[in-house]
Design a protein around this motif. Structure first.
Motif, short mmCIF file in Angstrom:
data_model
loop_
_atom_site.label_atom_id
_atom_site.label_comp_id
_atom_site.label_asym_id
_atom_site.label_seq_id
_atom_site.Cartn_x
_atom_site.Cartn_y
_atom_site.Cartn_z
N SER A 180 0.81 -1.22 0.00
CA SER A 180 0.00 0.00 0.00
C SER A 180 0.85 1.27 0.00
O SER A 180 0.37 2.34 -0.38
CB SER A 180 -0.91 0.02 1.22
OG SER A 180 -0.17 0.21 2.41
N ARG A 200 -9.82 -5.31 -2.60
CA ARG A 200 -8.43 -5.05 -2.23
C ARG A 200 -8.17 -3.56 -1.96
O ARG A 200 -7.14 -3.01 -2.36
CB ARG A 200 -7.46 -5.55 -3.30
CG ARG A 200 -7.49 -7.05 -3.53
CD ARG A 200 -6.38 -7.47 -4.50
NE ARG A 200 -6.43 -8.87 -4.80
CZ ARG A 200 -5.56 -9.51 -5.60
NH1 ARG A 200 -4.57 -8.81 -6.17
NH2 ARG A 200 -5.65 -10.79 -5.83
N HIS A 201 -9.10 -2.92 -1.29
CA HIS A 201 -8.89 -1.51 -0.93
C HIS A 201 -9.80 -1.18 0.25
O HIS A 201 -10.69 -1.95 0.63
CB HIS A 201 -9.18 -0.59 -2.12
CG HIS A 201 -10.55 -0.76 -2.71
ND1 HIS A 201 -11.72 -0.36 -2.08
CD2 HIS A 201 -10.96 -1.32 -3.89
CE1 HIS A 201 -12.76 -0.63 -2.83
NE2 HIS A 201 -12.33 -1.24 -3.94
N SER A 211 -4.90 0.88 -0.99
CA SER A 211 -5.17 -0.40 -1.66
C SER A 211 -3.96 -1.30 -1.48
O SER A 211 -2.89 -0.86 -1.06
CB SER A 211 -5.46 -0.16 -3.15
OG SER A 211 -4.36 0.48 -3.79
N TRP A 212 -4.14 -2.58 -1.82
CA TRP A 212 -3.05 -3.54 -1.62
C TRP A 212 -3.05 -4.57 -2.73
O TRP A 212 -3.93 -4.61 -3.58
CB TRP A 212 -3.19 -4.21 -0.26
CG TRP A 212 -4.54 -4.81 0.02
CD1 TRP A 212 -4.99 -6.04 -0.33
CD2 TRP A 212 -5.63 -4.17 0.71
NE1 TRP A 212 -6.28 -6.23 0.09
CE2 TRP A 212 -6.70 -5.10 0.74
CE3 TRP A 212 -5.80 -2.91 1.30
CZ2 TRP A 212 -7.92 -4.81 1.35
CZ3 TRP A 212 -7.02 -2.62 1.90
CH2 TRP A 212 -8.06 -3.56 1.92
#
Length: 295
Positions: A180, A200-201, A211-212
């Protein structure tokens, strides 16, 4: 698992006498798909052997082996944590790190839920950690070891840190910080309801959106198994009296992980990778991966 499931299953029924019955009751309450439920059942039954001080069968012997009968009261015994740690160490000799992380996450989720139901009085999974891998001599012709050494010496120390074998909570935190590029304070302030796991965020109304990537996406669901509210990253022990409700997990009673403790754990874990032997700060997780050089 919904709040209704947590509050409504177990508390209206007598505590089960046998460990496998407690496993069945936990899985009946857990919000899991059929495939995940099967994985959890296999993992949780695997912990029955070390609880009675026996080694888990391996290879062909493990397939179809019935777990031993274990009184649930053994989880409150003074030797429960010691036996589980010994079982974890034995398992580490044959299991891949990813498998070990998953099995430990399943155990932690179940014991936290049993503790919340009042079926056990202490969490024997608290403090369990997979053993560190045996050091590899510098002259060993191992591509993996050379890659870790190279990353430790170069600008991409983050890659070296992320190859370490560490507890699930630490691995998840490190991947999230790396993927992130968010500040440590922002990540540790996250609550479970802030997260959009499939996307994913963080959710739109969350302060400081982030996010990631795939590493975090793989680890987060395992870390959060059995919890639907409270801080994402919590301590190993119950929070002291007077801890604000916003900084305490409503299921396990554990407090929000502090920056100081997170930093200490990372520095200690990365000490073997640091040529100076001091260990690194969490800031190295924001290092960018080096660009690929074409041949």
């Amino acid at each position: 698992m919904s709040k209704r499931q947590i509050d409504g299953v177990g508390k209206d029924l007598a505590a089960p006498v046998e460990y496998s019955a407690a496993v069945d009751r936990y899985l009946a309450a857990a919000d899991l798909g059929s495939a995940s439920r099967r994985v959890y059942r296999i993992s949780l039954h695997g912990w029955a052997w070390p609880l009675v001080d026996r080694r888990v069968p391996t290879g062909r012997e493990r397939r179809g082996a019935d777990p031993p009968v274990v009184p649930l009261a053994l989880l409150d015994g003074p030797k429960a944590s010691q036996r589980l740690q010994r079982g974890l160490t034995d398992r580490a000799a044959t299991a891949q790190p990813r498998t070990l992380t998953r099995e430990l996450a399943c155990l932690r989720a179940a014991t936290a839920w049993w503790l919340a139901q009042g079926w056990i009085t202490a969490d024997p999974a608290t403090g369990l950690a997979a053993p560190a891998p045996c050091p590899v001599p510098e002259h060993t012709p191992s591509d993996v070891w050379r890659a870790v050494r190279a990353s430790a010496a170069g600008p991409d120390r983050a890659r070296g840190a992320l190859t370490l074998r560490a507890p699930l909570r630490e691995l998840t935190l490190w991947h999230l910080l790396h993927e992130s590029r968010a500040s440590v304070e922002q990540v540790l302030a996250l609550d479970i309801h802030h997260l959009d796991l499939p996307g994913r965020h963080t959710k739109e109304r969350t302060t400081g959106a982030l996010s990631w990537g795939p590493g975090t996406a793989r680890l987060l669901p395992m870390l959060l198994a059995g919890r639907t509210a409270g801080p994402v990253f919590v301590t190993d022990r119950r929070a002291p009296a007077g801890t604000p409700a916003a900084d305490r997990c409503p299921v396990t009673g554990r407090g929000r992980l502090s920056y100081r403790r997170a930093a200490e754990l990372f520095t200690s874990a990365t000490r073997p990778l640091d040529p100076a032997g001091h260990g690194w700060t969490l800031l190295v997780l924001r290092d960018r991966a080096p660009r690929m050089i074409p041949r």
